[in-house]
Design an enzyme around this catalytic site. Structure first.
Site, mmCIF file in Angstrom:
data_model
loop_
_atom_site.group_PDB
_atom_site.id
_atom_site.type_symbol
_atom_site.label_atom_id
_atom_site.label_comp_id
_atom_site.label_asym_id
_atom_site.label_seq_id
_atom_site.Cartn_x
_atom_site.Cartn_y
_atom_site.Cartn_z
ATOM 1 N N CYS A 85 -41.138 32.197 9.069
ATOM 2 C CA CYS A 85 -40.844 33.226 8.064
ATOM 3 C C CYS A 85 -39.454 33.826 8.316
ATOM 4 O O CYS A 85 -38.457 33.176 8.064
ATOM 5 C CB CYS A 85 -41.961 34.280 8.051
ATOM 6 N N HIS A 194 -47.354 31.223 8.085
ATOM 7 C CA HIS A 194 -47.568 31.777 9.422
ATOM 8 C C HIS A 194 -48.704 31.081 10.173
ATOM 9 O O HIS A 194 -49.847 31.546 10.168
ATOM 10 C CB HIS A 194 -47.898 33.263 9.308
ATOM 11 N N GLU A 196 -49.237 31.128 13.291
ATOM 12 C CA GLU A 196 -49.689 31.960 14.416
ATOM 13 C C GLU A 196 -50.836 32.878 14.035
ATOM 14 O O GLU A 196 -51.533 33.412 14.909
ATOM 15 C CB GLU A 196 -48.520 32.786 14.985
#
Length: 221
Positions: A85, A194, A196
């Protein structure tokens, strides 16, 4: 392996990235934007957020942070670097990746689970996936529209450097539905969604993102 996670003023997802590294079996190392060395890490993650408040352009000020001098030099030597991002935005501003990231074409911030197709599994960040595997990870951005000139897009496509592509709808107007790309060498990857946030089923987002972090062990072991 030791994986550095950089924190800039305004970074939001550094702790999440560190946790993802840990869940994948690696050792996260916190790196500060003002640091002048990489503390012996073997890979680097530039996480999401709003570095330096997104002033000027997203990632434009972070490019000049002292730590980025070290990250750029390490990337040019072949160290794996992942920008997520805002980290993707920092990578394009640092000229480690081509193109740019503009405000979403619908002019609104978007936050949703997003389906992706992994189209390049030859990078240090994607080797744990199968070719053309589809995964679902969270997406949250206001300036996620990937753009580049026609020659650059043709080169990315022709060289297989589109790492991930949006499927079941383009959320931000990115050219060719591009969600992530790699540099020519393949060690530097920028990704707008994302992974994560999708490493533990307990969070409700599933574990589809874990492959980005587990891949490191497979490539560099």
């Amino acid at each position: 392996m030791k994986v550095g996670v950089v924190t800039f003023p305004g970074t939001l997802d550094d702790v999440d990235a560190q946790r993802a590294v840990r869940v994948a079996g690696h050792e996260p190392v916190s790196l500060w934007h003002g640091d002048h060395d990489l503390a012996g890490v073997e890979a680097v993650i530039l996480p999401g957020g709003f570095s330096y408040g997104d002033y000027l352009r997203c990632g434009a000020i972070a490019r000049f942070a002292p730590i980025m001098t070290e990250v750029v030099a390490a990337a040019e030597r072949g160290m794996p670097v992942l920008g997520i991002c805002n980290g993707f935005q920092v990578l394009v501003e640092s000229h480690l990746l081509p193109g740019g990231l503009l405000r979403n074409d619908h002019r609104r911030f978007i936050c949703r689970d997003q389906r992706l197709r992994i189209e390049n599994v030859a990078t240090p960040w994607t080797s744990a996936y199968a070719q053309d595997q589809e995964i679902v990870v969270p997406l949250k951005n206001g300036e996620g529209q990937y753009v580049a000139d026609a020659e650059t897009i043709a080169r990315l496509e022709g060289e297989g450097r589109v790492v991930a592509r949006y499927v079941e709808g383009n959320p931000n107007g990115s050219m060719n539905d591009i969600a992530g790309i790699a540099n020519e060498r393949g060690n530097v990857v920028g990704l707008m969604p994302h992974p994560e946030h999708a490493v533990d089923a307990l969070t409700g987002a599933g574990t589809d993102g874990l492959g980005f972090f587990r891949s490191l062990g497979g490539v560099l072991a």
